[in-house]
Structures are given as structure tokens and as C-alpha cells.
Write a protein that holds these residues in place. Structure first.
Motif, PDB file in Angstrom:
ATOM      1  N   SER A 155      20.575  71.911  58.131  1.00 35.26           N
ATOM      2  CA  SER A 155      20.683  73.089  57.419  1.00 35.26           C
ATOM      3  C   SER A 155      20.818  73.288  56.300  1.00 35.26           C
ATOM      4  O   SER A 155      20.653  74.115  55.601  1.00 35.26           O
ATOM      5  CB  SER A 155      21.943  73.960  58.295  1.00 35.26           C
ATOM      6  N   ILE A 156      20.709  72.062  55.427  1.00 37.02           N
ATOM      7  CA  ILE A 156      20.791  72.303  53.951  1.00 37.02           C
ATOM      8  C   ILE A 156      19.485  71.553  53.459  1.00 37.02           C
ATOM      9  O   ILE A 156      19.146  70.652  54.256  1.00 37.02           O
ATOM     10  CB  ILE A 156      21.974  71.773  53.272  1.00 37.02           C
ATOM     11  N   GLN A 157      19.272  71.794  52.288  1.00 36.55           N
ATOM     12  CA  GLN A 157      17.936  71.165  51.647  1.00 36.55           C
ATOM     13  C   GLN A 157      18.257  71.528  50.048  1.00 36.55           C
ATOM     14  O   GLN A 157      18.424  72.378  49.458  1.00 36.55           O
ATOM     15  CB  GLN A 157      16.844  72.063  52.025  1.00 36.55           C
ATOM     16  N   GLN A 158      18.226  70.188  49.508  1.00 33.95           N
ATOM     17  CA  GLN A 158      18.032  70.177  48.126  1.00 33.95           C
ATOM     18  C   GLN A 158      16.938  70.392  47.491  1.00 33.95           C
ATOM     19  O   GLN A 158      15.802  70.118  48.050  1.00 33.95           O
ATOM     20  CB  GLN A 158      18.607  68.771  47.691  1.00 33.95           C
ATOM     21  N   GLY A 159      16.844  71.250  46.509  1.00 30.08           N
ATOM     22  CA  GLY A 159      15.557  71.551  45.933  1.00 30.08           C
ATOM     23  C   GLY A 159      14.662  70.351  45.321  1.00 30.08           C
ATOM     24  O   GLY A 159      15.560  69.492  44.624  1.00 30.08           O
ATOM     25  N   ALA A 160      13.656  70.144  45.706  1.00 28.95           N
ATOM     26  CA  ALA A 160      12.892  68.712  45.381  1.00 28.95           C
ATOM     27  C   ALA A 160      11.547  69.201  44.996  1.00 28.95           C
ATOM     28  O   ALA A 160      10.889  70.195  45.526  1.00 28.95           O
ATOM     29  CB  ALA A 160      13.049  67.945  46.386  1.00 28.95           C
ATOM     30  N   TYR A 161      10.980  68.535  43.982  1.00 28.48           N
ATOM     31  CA  TYR A 161       9.633  68.404  43.637  1.00 28.48           C
ATOM     32  C   TYR A 161       8.828  67.171  43.895  1.00 28.48           C
ATOM     33  O   TYR A 161       9.565  66.186  43.635  1.00 28.48           O
ATOM     34  CB  TYR A 161       9.600  68.832  42.226  1.00 28.48           C
ATOM     35  N   LYS A 162       7.615  67.317  44.244  1.00 24.76           N
ATOM     36  CA  LYS A 162       6.706  65.985  44.579  1.00 24.76           C
ATOM     37  C   LYS A 162       6.429  65.370  43.029  1.00 24.76           C
ATOM     38  O   LYS A 162       6.064  66.095  42.061  1.00 24.76           O
ATOM     39  CB  LYS A 162       5.426  66.335  45.027  1.00 24.76           C
TER      40      LYS A 162
END
Ligand code: FES
Ligand SMILES: [Fe+2]
Length: 511
Positions: A147-154
């Protein structure tokens, strides 16, 4: 050349000036208006910030990734970068999505990073792959993790730089491989560097289109009391860069870039035309920086490939590659050991920490904190004697105030570039929107051609000044036209065509 103003009467400037233009009238010009937010502010949700996020940006050097996570600020966002045990690069929002502890205190795992506070592990794509839980609550834990997601960039590494895409994932553009391999000859290599600038990104970018400043800022004759330091003025350019260039600024690629073509008379036999290419929003491609113009040379290519990346609204970094090797550096003056983190191998005053004894020798771990107060530097006085780009640019205020500028003719390039940026950000130039760029890149197979080139032509000085001025402007403009004609060609075929046309141009002007 400089003009000494001795008789203001004869200039024709109206004697009945407004108050702020009269002698001793500081009082009438002591209010500082606001900066231009549209072009300078880059945080999340700002027009320029969104525009910048539609391009791949270098965010740090690969060697900044060590056994501990690297805290970074890019485009006003707090981030951490790391390389996990499997070799993948992570670029995540710094604040843990559980309760906000910074992942800079996390520990790097085989896959992803573990937050120090409660031990959740996030993979490089931001998925939560491990959560702490008491025995018997596995299902809950799994549900929570999903249910959670850490903000991430490629992010990926390329020749010692880490590039990231920080825009909406569905709009990810291809990485532009300028000319396929950034024009690197087999003898040469791309050497990465990153130099922090304590000011807004745009004034650093402005400096690239300001081809006039070397005649003052980098001129040995202006160093106070001959107080040179270790990296020197005389090693670069051999005087040719101190000659005031006659600049022609020509928008190219339908407003996606600007060709800055500067013609300099090196001696009575040769004309040096250096074309610098600026591509929206923050890339600049520079021809050989140490050209002395002593021999004919046609279509020599990139020497610096540089992005001006905003850290936040009041800080930025020049990050890119210096091309090193005998192919580009025909005079052999480059010093690879000086190119790197907070260091570059030309001219004093490119970085805040001007300590010659340590130049190029810092490792990431022993680099002292860079002081943000430029007057608090231990070598402040040396910087006053022999200021460099760093001093000139950051002292324009944390964000330069355009409303207070009095531009002259040689500022035309940066004013054009600002206008191009504004048109792009507002969507007034469909060719320069993110969609316009994507379409163009597709048509160029992801490898667009650049206008950047250094050229020394055997064109003798004309007998009278008027013809000389006419000739040098004609040649500079013709070189840009030749490059435009050749834009559909690639590689050697293009280089051959361009050189042949330049030869013809040389002959036509010699006559
Ligand atoms: S704040 Fe990161 S795991 Fe709790
Ligand atoms: Fe400079």
C-alpha cells in the motif's frame, strides 16, 4: 577594445535624464525588484520546473555513490542516490514515506535501501520490499508494503555521471545521444566533473551565452597586481580568447537551441570562428577552449558538454564532461587529473573552494563542506585579485534580477535564450515543448546533430575595417548556414560536407 567616455555631451543621450540616471543618485535606484519567477523557479509544480523535468538531467557523479547514501537536492527536491549491492542505481525521495526519516541515514542493501528508523526496505523503483512485523502478522505486513510507495526516479550511469528522469513516467523521453557518441574521437574520452554554484541556475546558463566576458574576466591584464594563482590564464587560449568576438546569435532546430558564432581575428592571416551550441533548457556544447588559432582547422568538435542543473532556486551545479585527449586538445594543455568533483582544469575561479594545493585531489569523503557565504572563504582576497566565473556569477545575487539589468549588444545571446525558454515553457513554440523535442529526437534516431564547432580559416585581414567587419560577420553566419544545410546528414558524411563547404567559403572570401 574599450571606449573611454570623456565627453557625455557628444553622445546624444538626453541631458534631461530621469532622477535615477543623474550623478550621485543611488537613492533613486536602491529598491531591488523581484526576480523573474517564470524562468528561475524550478520547484515541483512550477512551469520551468516541470519543463526541466521533461529532460534527462545529470544529478551527480558516479563517484559520489559510496558505501553510504548520497543526499542530493535537485530541482528543489530532497533526494538520496545510491548504488545497491546488485549494481542498480537508486534515486529516491529523501524522506521515508513511513514517517519521514531521511534515507541518507539508511543502509544500502543487496536490493534497495533500508530506512534507519523502522527498517523498511525500498527497492530502486520505490517499491517497499520489506517491512518489520511481529510474528503472525505477515499478511498485514505484506498488505502494508503493497500500500505504500517511496518516491523514485529512473537513473542510470553514463561515463561517470548519473542521469535521472524526474518527470511523469508515462512521458519518459529517450536520452539524447548527441551525434551518437558526443563526437568523441577514438583517441579521446569523456571525463566527468561537477562544480557547485551558489546561485540560481539561469545565471550560470546565461554565462555560457555570454561570450564577451572572457575579454575582461579571463584577461590576464585585469588581474590585480599580477596576483595569479596556480591554474592560469596563460595556459588557455594563448590570447585568442581575449580577443573580443564579433558574435552572431542564431536560433536553430526551430527554437530548440541557439548557435552562438563568434568570429575573432587571430592574426593578419587567420580568422577563428567558434560556434557554441546551447540546447534548451540547460545544455551547452563548447568547442575547444584552448584554441590558439595558429593553424587552419575545420569543424573541430565538443570540448565541454555541460548541463546547468538546478539544485534549488538559489543553488545549481555545472555538471558534465570535459573531452580529453589529443583528438580535441591539439595543444595538449588539458589536465585530466584536475577534472572532477569540485574541480576543473582551466582558469582560476571555477569553483568555490579555490585551494590550489588541493585542486583535483579531493575525494568525495574528504571534501570539506563548501561554504555558501563566498565572503567567508579563506582565500577571499585571492578571489578578489583574480576573480573567475564562479565569483562573477554567484555575486549577481542568489537569483539575478533581470529588471535591473542594462543589456548591451553583446548580451543579445542570453536574452534570446531566455526568450526561447519562455516560449518553450509557455507552449508558444510547439517545436520546443517536451512533445516537440520527443518528436524531433525520434526523427533524429535519438542522436541529434550539434552546431558546436571550432574553425580556424585562412582568411586574411581585409584592408579596411568596414570590409573586415562585413567579412567576419558573413563568415560566422555562413558557417551556421552550412551546418543547417547539413543537418539531415550524419557522422562522417556530414563532417565531409561541412568541411568542403567551409573550404569553399574560405576561398570565396579570400578573393
Ligand atoms: S520512517 Fe522510515 S521506516 Fe519508519
Ligand atoms: Fe568564463
Amino acid at each position: 577594445m574599450t571606449i573611454k567616455v570623456t565627453n557625455t555631451e557628444s553622445t546624444g543621450v538626453d541631458k534631461d535624464k530621469p532622477d535615477h540616471l543623474k550623478p550621485y543618485s543611488g537613492y533613486h535606484s536602491n529598491k531591488v525588484p523581484a526576480h523573474d519567477p517564470e524562468l528561475t523557479e524550478v520547484g515541483p509544480g512550477t512551469p520551468m520546473g516541470d519543463y526541466m523535468r521533461s529532460f534527462w538531467q545529470p544529478v551527480c557523479m558516479a563517484k559520489e555513490l559510496t558505501d553510504t547514501p548520497t543526499y542530493l537536492k535537485i530541482l528543489g527536491e530532497e533526494l538520496v542516490a545510491f548504488r545497491d549491492g546488485s549494481g542498480k542505481i537508486g534515486l529516491l525521495h529523501a524522506h521515508c514515506c513511513h514517517r519521514g526519516a531521511s534515507l541518507e541515514y539508511g543502509s544500502i542493501q543487496e536490493h534497495g535501501i533500508r530506512c534507519c528508523y523502522h527498517g523498511m526496505v525500498f527497492d530502486v523503483d520505490g517499491s517497499c520490499i520489506e517491512v518489520p512485523f511481529p510474528k503472525g502478522e505477515e499478511k498485514d505486513a505484506e498488505r502494508y508494503a503493497c500500500s505504500i510507495q517511496q518516491g523514485a526516479y529512473k537513473a542510470f550511469e553514463r561515463n561517470g555521471l548519473v542521469f535521472a528522469y524526474m518527470g511523469p513516467p508515462e512521458n519518459e523521453p529517450p536520452f539524447p545521444e548527441w551525434e551518437g557518441n558526443f563526437t568523441v574521437l577514438p583517441t579521446d574520452e569523456l571525463v566527468p566533473y561537477s562544480n557547485f554554484q551558489h546561485c540560481n541556475w539561469l545565471q550560470v546558463q546565461d554565462n555560457a551565452a555570454d561570450n564577451f566576458h572572457p575579454t575582461a574576466l579571463h584577461a590576464a591584464k585585469y588581474v590585480v597586481g599580477g596576483n595569479f594563482q596556480e591554474t592560469t590564464f596563460d595556459e588557455v587560449g594563448a590570447g585568442s580568447m581575449e580577443v573580443a568576438p564579433d558574435m552572431q546569435f542564431i536560433p536553430v532546430h526551430k527554437g530548440k537551441g541557439l548557435a552562438c558564432a563568434g568570429a575573432r581575428r587571430v592574426d593578419k592571416d587567420r580568422l577563428f570562428v567558434r560556434v557554441q551550441h546551447q540546447a534548451l533548457p540547460n545544455l551547452s556544447l563548447h568547442a575547444y577552449t584552448s584554441e590558439d588559432g595558429s593553424k587552419k582547422k575545420l569543424f573541430s568538435r565538443f570540448h565541454i558538454i555541460r548541463w546547468t542543473v538546478p539544485v534549488d532556486d538559489e543553488n545549481s551545479k555545472m555538471i558534465g564532461w570535459r573531452v580529453m585527449g589529443p583528438g580535441i586538445d591539439t595543444r595538449g594543455v588539458g589536465k585530466k587529473e584536475l577534472v572532477g568533483y569540485e574541480s576543473i582544469d582551466f582558469l582560476d575561479g571555477q569553483v568555490a573552494m579555490r585551494r590550489p594545493e588541493r585542486f583535483g585531489k579531493y575525494t568525495i569523503d574528504d571534501m570539506p563542506p563548501i561554504p555558501s557565504d563566498h565572503r567567508a572563504r579563506e582565500n577571499y582576497k585571492d578571489c578578489q585579485y583574480a576573480p573567475g566565473d564562479y565569483e562573477a556569477i554567484i555575486s549577481q545575487r542568489p537569483i539575478a534580477v533581470h529588471a535591473l539589468e542594462n543589456p548591451t549588444r553583446f548580451d543579445a545571446g542570453l536574452y534570446m535564450f531566455r526568450k526561447m525558454l519562455r516560449d518553450a515553457v509557455r507552449g508558444n513554440n510547439p517545436d520546443a515543448t517536451p512533445e516537440g523535442f520527443a518528436k524531433w529526437l525520434e526523427g533524429m534516431n535519438g542522436a541529434p546533430n550539434s552546431y558546436c564547432c571550432g574553425n580556424v580559416l585562412d582568411i586574411p585581414e581585409a584592408e579596411d575595417v568596414d570590409t573586415e567587419v562585413k567579412n567576419r560577420r558573413y563568415v560566422a553566419k555562413q558557417i551556421v548556414s552550412i551546418l543547417t544545410e547539413a543537418d539531415q546528414l550524419k557522422g562522417d558524411e556530414r563532417a565531409d560536407y561541412v568541411k568542403q563547404k567551409m573550404d569553399e567559403l574560405e576561398t570565396s572570401v579570400q578573393r
